[in-house]
Design a protein around this motif. Structure first.
Motif, short mmCIF file in Angstrom:
data_model
loop_
_atom_site.label_atom_id
_atom_site.label_comp_id
_atom_site.label_asym_id
_atom_site.label_seq_id
_atom_site.Cartn_x
_atom_site.Cartn_y
_atom_site.Cartn_z
N GLU A 23 -32.42 10.59 5.41
CA GLU A 23 -32.63 11.91 4.86
C GLU A 23 -31.52 12.84 5.35
OE1 GLU A 23 -36.35 15.04 4.13
OE2 GLU A 23 -36.54 13.38 5.54
N VAL A 24 -30.93 13.57 4.41
CA VAL A 24 -29.85 14.51 4.73
C VAL A 24 -30.35 15.91 4.43
CG1 VAL A 24 -27.46 15.19 4.33
CG2 VAL A 24 -28.13 12.77 4.11
N HIS A 25 -30.36 16.76 5.46
CA HIS A 25 -30.83 18.14 5.32
C HIS A 25 -29.65 19.09 5.25
CE1 HIS A 25 -35.10 17.30 6.39
NE2 HIS A 25 -34.56 16.27 7.01
N PRO A 26 -29.81 20.22 4.57
CA PRO A 26 -28.78 21.26 4.65
C PRO A 26 -28.55 21.64 6.12
CG PRO A 26 -30.37 21.80 2.93
CD PRO A 26 -30.94 20.62 3.69
N GLY A 27 -27.30 21.71 6.51
CA GLY A 27 -26.99 22.06 7.89
C GLY A 27 -26.69 20.89 8.79
N ASP A 28 -27.10 19.67 8.39
CA ASP A 28 -26.72 18.48 9.15
C ASP A 28 -25.20 18.33 9.10
OD1 ASP A 28 -29.36 17.93 9.66
OD2 ASP A 28 -29.53 16.34 8.15
N PHE A 29 -24.67 17.49 9.97
CA PHE A 29 -23.24 17.20 9.98
C PHE A 29 -23.03 15.76 9.56
CE2 PHE A 29 -19.20 18.87 11.91
CZ PHE A 29 -19.40 20.20 11.59
N LEU A 30 -21.91 15.48 8.93
CA LEU A 30 -21.51 14.11 8.57
C LEU A 30 -20.29 13.72 9.38
CD1 LEU A 30 -22.87 12.42 6.20
CD2 LEU A 30 -23.31 14.86 6.09
N PHE A 31 -20.28 12.48 9.84
CA PHE A 31 -19.07 11.93 10.46
C PHE A 31 -18.84 10.54 9.89
CE2 PHE A 31 -16.43 9.62 13.39
CZ PHE A 31 -15.49 10.56 13.79
N GLY A 32 -17.64 10.30 9.37
CA GLY A 32 -17.32 8.99 8.82
C GLY A 32 -15.90 8.57 9.18
N ASP A 33 -15.73 7.30 9.50
CA ASP A 33 -14.40 6.75 9.74
C ASP A 33 -14.40 5.30 9.27
OD1 ASP A 33 -15.81 5.40 11.71
OD2 ASP A 33 -14.63 6.17 13.40
#
Length: 253
Positions: free
Chosen positions: A194-204
């Motif tokens: 679940e992704v909420h407004p305000g969460d952060f994403l990190f991808g590499d």
């Protein structure tokens, strides 16, 4: 429901910095492993996205504040065919425009996150939309579907994008149904994340993961502490420490 974690929120550290500063610091010190370890040590082990999410180009590092968007399949005869337009009440803003206006209203550093409902028929996002979002402060995207126009997306200054695939095809169509509301993206250790407004994403290179909003700064600080510690360990190992010295001093690596 909100993300759950095993720490008293009163114990969490916070930083008086902008999201662009957070992004810079995450990109300087962060990588998939130390972000994941920081989350795990805070009691979070269910926010890693499915391995099928792949960057348009190896080496892309995605980081920023989540702007969740929900799409729904809609059969369209052409790009000009938009049945939703006829259903809007007078003065009501079209959801696609509302999405872009939300990007513009947010602090620079947002990441568009698209829940496409499992639809892999059309491309849900292309280069012109990416350019418009970028000019309004968006700094990347995650699409649980397809992208197109990727040769031009790759010519953009810095717009890391992860998707489940690419296709030139628009036919099939879709409509935006929700903007800045919680969504579900395919997960790696869980069926959905679940992704909420305000969460952060990190991808590499190792994959994409969600950092719950309340933990963003605590995770960043832990990532930086780990980075500094590992840089010292890395240098000393390269200088010729024996196996015995490494495990006696550092423990299990």
């Amino acid at each position: 429901m909100p993300h759950e974690f095993d720490v008293d929120e009163s114990e969490l550290r916070s930083l008086e910095i902008t999201d662009e500063e957070r992004i810079e610091r995450f990109k300087r010190a962060g990588y998939g492993g130390n972000v994941s370890d920081a989350l795990y040590n805070l009691g979070v082990d269910d926010t890693i996205l499915a391995q099928e999410f792949a960057p348009l180009e190896a080496g892309m590092v995605l980081c920023g504040r989540a702007l969740p968007v929900k799409l729904h399949s809609q059969v369209l005869e052409s790009e000009d065919d938009d049945p939703l337009q006829d259903q809007l009440e007078e003065g009501e803003v079209h959801p696609q425009r509302r999405m872009m206006e939300t990007v513009a209203e947010m602090d620079d550093g947002s990441v568009l996150c698209f829940d496409c409902g499992g639809d892999m028929q059309p491309a849900q996002f292309g280069e012109l939309s990416c350019n418009l979002a970028y000019q309004q402060g968006c700094r990347g995207m995650v699409v649980a579907g397809n992208m197109r126009d990727t040769q031009y997306v790759l010519e953009m200054d810095d717009f890391p994008a992860y998707s489940l695939g690419t296709t030139p095809n628009y036919y099939g169509g879709w409509i935006i149904t929700e903007v800045n509301e919680p969504i579900y993206l395919p997960g790696h250790l869980t069926h959905y994340v679940e992704v909420h407004p305000g969460d952060f994403l990190f991808g590499d290179r190792d994959g994409v993961q969600v950092i719950p909003e309340a933990l963003v700064d605590e995770v960043l600080l832990r990532v930086e502490e780990t980075h500094e510690k590992e840089e010292d360990e890395r240098d000393r190992i390269r200088e010729g420490m024996t196996v015995e010295e490494v495990y006696d001093e550092f423990g299990v690596l």
